[in-house]
Design an enzyme around this catalytic site. Structure first.
Site, PDB file in Angstrom:
ATOM      1  N   CYS A 220       0.855  -1.183   0.000  1.00  0.00           N
ATOM      2  CA  CYS A 220       0.000   0.000   0.000  1.00  0.00           C
ATOM      3  C   CYS A 220       0.897   1.241   0.000  1.00  0.00           C
ATOM      4  O   CYS A 220       1.852   1.335   0.780  1.00  0.00           O
ATOM      5  CB  CYS A 220      -0.923  -0.011   1.221  1.00  0.00           C
ATOM      6  SG  CYS A 220      -1.907   1.493   1.417  1.00  0.00           S
ATOM      7  N   CYS A 223       0.487   2.921   3.669  1.00  0.00           N
ATOM      8  CA  CYS A 223       0.729   2.321   4.990  1.00  0.00           C
ATOM      9  C   CYS A 223       1.599   1.072   4.932  1.00  0.00           C
ATOM     10  O   CYS A 223       1.737   0.366   5.936  1.00  0.00           O
ATOM     11  CB  CYS A 223      -0.597   1.971   5.669  1.00  0.00           C
ATOM     12  SG  CYS A 223      -1.510   0.634   4.875  1.00  0.00           S
ATOM     13  N   CYS A 240      -4.636  -0.209   0.173  1.00  0.00           N
ATOM     14  CA  CYS A 240      -5.217  -1.311   0.924  1.00  0.00           C
ATOM     15  C   CYS A 240      -6.718  -1.129   1.085  1.00  0.00           C
ATOM     16  O   CYS A 240      -7.237  -0.018   1.069  1.00  0.00           O
ATOM     17  CB  CYS A 240      -4.558  -1.433   2.297  1.00  0.00           C
ATOM     18  SG  CYS A 240      -4.771   0.031   3.348  1.00  0.00           S
ATOM     19  N   HIS A 253      -7.478   2.640   2.809  1.00  0.00           N
ATOM     20  CA  HIS A 253      -6.912   3.725   2.010  1.00  0.00           C
ATOM     21  C   HIS A 253      -7.447   3.739   0.572  1.00  0.00           C
ATOM     22  O   HIS A 253      -7.471   4.802  -0.061  1.00  0.00           O
ATOM     23  CB  HIS A 253      -5.384   3.612   2.001  1.00  0.00           C
ATOM     24  CG  HIS A 253      -4.772   3.966   3.318  1.00  0.00           C
ATOM     25  ND1 HIS A 253      -3.761   3.237   3.901  1.00  0.00           N
ATOM     26  CD2 HIS A 253      -5.054   4.965   4.197  1.00  0.00           C
ATOM     27  CE1 HIS A 253      -3.439   3.776   5.053  1.00  0.00           C
ATOM     28  NE2 HIS A 253      -4.208   4.828   5.261  1.00  0.00           N
ATOM     29  N   CYS A 354     -17.401 -24.985  -5.570  1.00  0.00           N
ATOM     30  CA  CYS A 354     -16.548 -26.147  -5.817  1.00  0.00           C
ATOM     31  C   CYS A 354     -16.449 -27.037  -4.586  1.00  0.00           C
ATOM     32  O   CYS A 354     -16.260 -28.251  -4.701  1.00  0.00           O
ATOM     33  CB  CYS A 354     -15.167 -25.714  -6.283  1.00  0.00           C
ATOM     34  SG  CYS A 354     -14.361 -24.522  -5.189  1.00  0.00           S
ATOM     35  N   HIS A 828      -9.670 -22.871  -4.916  1.00  0.00           N
ATOM     36  CA  HIS A 828     -10.505 -23.756  -5.735  1.00  0.00           C
ATOM     37  C   HIS A 828     -10.260 -25.197  -5.322  1.00  0.00           C
ATOM     38  O   HIS A 828      -9.127 -25.589  -5.026  1.00  0.00           O
ATOM     39  CB  HIS A 828     -10.169 -23.563  -7.220  1.00  0.00           C
ATOM     40  CG  HIS A 828     -11.080 -24.297  -8.149  1.00  0.00           C
ATOM     41  ND1 HIS A 828     -12.441 -24.090  -8.174  1.00  0.00           N
ATOM     42  CD2 HIS A 828     -10.826 -25.259  -9.070  1.00  0.00           C
ATOM     43  CE1 HIS A 828     -12.983 -24.879  -9.084  1.00  0.00           C
ATOM     44  NE2 HIS A 828     -12.026 -25.595  -9.631  1.00  0.00           N
TER      45      HIS A 828
END
Length: 838
Positions: A220, A223, A240, A253, A354, A828
């Site tokens: 980020c 931060c 972020c 943010h 799934c 998955h």
């Protein structure tokens, strides 16, 4: 009013009777339609708010309007039935009027130069109908046909026929054809909800700021956060997100940036693959689709066609990366031959489903499940309730038949293909099944499985086993093949005395001891390189996977573990205690889960990056329980005292810090478990409660409601060793069960086995019918005897003495389910099943 294609002109429409005599029954004039329908008018209803209209799926099969026989929708119950099952519903209910829906696909014809404009594709007439995956392009159009059919003579009234039909019938037909999906209508905020294309996708203007996003090492920009990062598609800012329930977090943010700039779209970085990417619209406040995502990402140097998702969640150039976990598990690059027929039917993804598909494929590869549901198919269907969509046995039989019959897994015949080309008609080939009705039923009332979020296959397996047991009171219980007894031996470290107890379980959880890795030096070197890259803001090195022998997992299972807050009945005080577990009986089918997850210092669940070679054959004879050994002395059969603080006597139970409860619940733990954790740690904060959760999360009653003692009746409590009467269920609950005809002793056992929850006690009684005779022979005087230990053994069904079949300790691997992805909250599942030696 209707968007239908019919071959007849509305002026020439007549009511006809289906006949093989080429019309010998004759046709009545349209003016007679009103008179014909008069006897059936009381049975024809207009769907009201709350009614679910099943226009795309048969209640007993996976027939749809695309099937050869089409779909019949009852104009009274609004249930759908295939051609093979509509007669059963008519005989059972006497409902005579059905709407017959049929869809035919035809190939679009173009001019000789290929420049003719294709005809308009008519694909949204039956709103909740899934189209065949092979026919999503512009090469096909759909011709939909709707008729009213009157049973038992099969009189057919083509629609629309608005002028001649009674007004009530016209309104009912219009409402049925335009009703929302049965699943959307039932749970509007649930898993069926579709993601819409963002209104900003086409008009998005991207700034030419020269930003290029590297394949890894994201942070980020405000931060230094490394998780839950979002790329703004307008200016290329990496920021972020917010803290979410699944443990991923940030400082918001990305949202702050939108409020400052009004740049609407952002894509989550670790979701970018050649197939998809998670896009969020701050302006529309929801997840959206971006049809131009490849162009928008290319603006920042991300070419998704040359990228792939790797094991560590980042994206790398395909030519530079090694074969990913995804490719290996799905056998990418190999020439695989499609298989058809019985047992080779796929399940379509319903959106992060799934976990359900893989679990049910494996369950229905087990003979006991095949016999219980598919073997009894006709009996289950014949005795199904008036609403089979809400009957568990019916939906299990339907799913099993759909997977095993081969009816929805047929190879295209060459002769049929030639004939279809000549007629410019495309016969829809079955491409697996979509178990929407099954998912809606088994997930009803469950906060997680009813959502569209990714779920845990192991949790869903136990959920299904619980449902199977509840609904098998008067019939064969196929989940018994997983049932085994665990002998738990607890020893007081000071007195060396022991206690043996048995509990029922359905799967074996094996720890993954990372300290037993055979490539420890390689792991240490990788960790040093990773830290160096992180400190210097460089791309992380290629990950190294820990290799752990399967024997080390078994060894870790047998190791003694500390018992937190152990109360020694020999010392009448808390002491150090250790617990070991062994098999008191062995199941016919053993389910093993490798516990490949842990918790980081920030409490975020993380998946371990490990490799374990599971053997094809497994011998667990050395894990057989031995019971009380010569020279061992048992701990006294006493329960811990309940100590009530002096200042709390005669008052109401203490309040629970709900803020700590919600903080834990947002991490994904069950709400009742969070309440218990906060309560049992004395409202000392979320951190203490979290440690309690980690220590108790594998206990059978982990998510059961909190049994808070009643401080308002101190005379019933003792500060000394409690007598068995202290655990006696409430007399009013016992009276309710005995008034239903159940013996008193059986009612007491059921309430004890369900934490005095009346509804669960009823389930307990129905799932333990073999204990009824024993309970009748016991007197009420036995209630006051110290029989807590005897009850724990009696609660083990009939397995306290293992039969020879259940005592077999050798197993052969026949199926496994793999989870792909680094997070415990996403990824998955893929299953592999051994069939016919392959």
């Amino acid at each position: 009013m209707y968007d239908l294609r019919v071959t007849e002109s509305p002026i020439d429409i007549a009511m006809t009777r289906r006949s093989d005599s080429g019309g010998s029954e004759g046709a009545k004039m349209a003016a007679d339609l009103g008179e014909l329908l008069v006897p059936y008018m009381p049975t024809i209803r207009v769907p009201r708010t709350g009614d679910r209209v099943f226009r795309s799926e048969c209640a007993f099969s996976y027939d749809s309007p695309e099937s050869d026989g089409g779909l019949y929708v009852c104009m009274n119950t609004f249930l759908g039935f295939g051609r093979e099952h509509v007669e059963r519903h008519y005989r059972k209910t006497g409902q005579s009027v059905y709407m017959h829906l049929k869809r035919t696909a035809r190939e679009v014809t173009t001019g000789a130069a290929g420049g003719a404009v294709p005809r308009r594709r008519n694909g949204k007439v039956f709103l909740d109908l899934e189209l065949s995956h092979d026919l999503h392009g512009d090469d096909f159009e759909y011709e939909d046909e709707a008729k009213l059919v009157i049973f038992p003579d099969h009189y057919e009234i083509p629609l629309p026929n608005i002028e001649e039909l009674p007004a009530l019938v016209t309104i009912a037909c219009d409402a049925v054809l335009n009703a929302a999906s049965a699943y959307k209508h039932h749970e509007p905020d649930s898993w069926e909800e579709e993601i819409q294309v963002s209104k900003h996708a086409r008009s998005l203007r991207q700034q030419d700021s020269g930003v290029r996003i590297p394949p890894s090492g994201w942070r980020c920009s405000k931060c230094e956060m490394r998780e839950n990062l979002w790329l703004n598609l307008t200016d290329g800012s990496v920021l972020c997100g917010r803290w979410f329930f699944d443990g991923s977090g940030g400082n918001g943010h990305a949202l702050e940036h939108y409020r400052e700039t009004s740049f609407p779209l952002a894509v989550k970085l670790d979701t970018i693959t050649p197939d998809r990417a998670d896009v969020y619209s701050f302006d529309e406040e929801e997840a959206v689709l971006d049809p131009h995502i490849s162009e928008h990402l290319a603006h920042f140097g991300i070419d998704i066609l040359q990228m792939q998702r790797t094991e560590n969640g980042h994206t790398e150039n395909h030519a530079q990366s090694r074969a990913s976990e995804w490719e290996v598990v799905q056998e990418a690059g190999l020439k695989l031959k499609s298989v058809y027929g019985s047992g080779y039917t796929g399940i379509r993804n319903l959106g992060n489903s799934c976990y359900l598909s893989t679990t049910m494929q494996v369950l229905f590869s087990i003979p006991e499940f095949q016999r219980a549901y598919v073997g009894n198919l006709q009996r289950i269907f014949d005795y199904s309730p008036l609403d089979p969509s809400q009957d568990f046995a019916t939906q299990m039989a339907k799913l099993g038949h759909g997977l095993l019959s081969g009816q929805y897994s047929k190879p295209p015949a060459k002769s049929e293909l030639i004939e279809q080309v000549m007629r410019e008609e495309h016969k829809l080939q079955p491409k697996g099944i979509s178990p929407k009705m099954f998912k809606a039923l088994v997930s009803r009332g469950h906060p997680e499985f009813s959502s569209s979020r990714q779920q845990d296959a192991q949790e869903f397996f136990l959920h299904v086993v619980n449902l199977v047991e509840r609904n098998s009171a008067a019939s064969e219980n196929p989940s018994d093949v997983f049932r085994f007894l665990v002998e738990e031996r607890v020893q007081c470290c000071q007195t060396r005395k022991v206690r043996y107890a048995q509990r029922v379980d359905y799967l074996m959880q094996l720890p993954a001891p990372i300290e037993a890795a055979t490539n420890r030096e390689e792991l240490l070197a990788y960790e040093a390189r990773r830290k160096d890259a992180e400190e210097n803001m460089m791309a992380p090195p290629e990950s190294v996977r820990a290799r752990i022998p399967f024997t080390a997992c078994l060894q870790a299972f047998t190791e003694p573990e500390n018992v937190p807050d152990f109360w020694s009945s020999a010392l009448q005080a808390k002491s150090a205690g250790v617990k070991t577990s062994r098999f008191a009986s062995f199941p016919e089918c053993l389910v093993v889960q490798i516990k490949k997850f842990t918790f980081g210092e920030d409490w975020v669940p993380k998946k371990l990056n490990i490799s374990i070679d599971v053997p094809d054959f497994l011998d667990l004879s050395r894990l057989r329980a031995t019971g009380l050994q010569a020279g061992e002395e048992e701990l006294p059969d006493l329960t811990p005292p309940i100590v009530i603080p002096e200042d709390a006597r005669g008052t109401v139970p203490p309040e629970i810090d709900e803020s700590s409860v919600m903080q834990l619940a947002e991490m994904g733990f069950p709400l009742e478990a969070c309440r218990k954790a906060v309560y049992y740690t004395g409202n000392m904060g979320a951190e203490m409660a979290f440690n309690w959760i980690i220590a108790h999360m594998e206990e059978p009653d982990f998510a059961e409601p909190l049994p808070v003692p009643s401080y308002a009746e101190p005379e019933l409590l003792r500060t000394s060793a409690a007598s068995p009467l202290d655990n006696q269920p409430p007399e009013e609950s016992i009276s309710i069960l005995t008034s239903m005809g159940f013996p008193r002793q059986q009612a007491i056992r059921a309430l004890k086995g369900s934490n005095n929850n009346l509804e669960r006690a009823l389930d307990w009684i129905f799932t333990h019918p073999d204990l009824e005779d024993d309970s009748e022979a016991m007197s009420d005087a036995g209630d006051t005897e110290p029989n807590d230990h005897a009850f724990s053994n009696a609660n083990l069904h009939s397995d306290s003495t293992p039969s020879p079949d259940q005592d077999a300790s050798g197993y052969e691997l026949f199926a496994f389910i793999s989870h792909m992805g680094e997070s415990t909250m996403s990824g998955h599942y893929v299953c592999h099943i051994k069939k016919e030696g392959r």
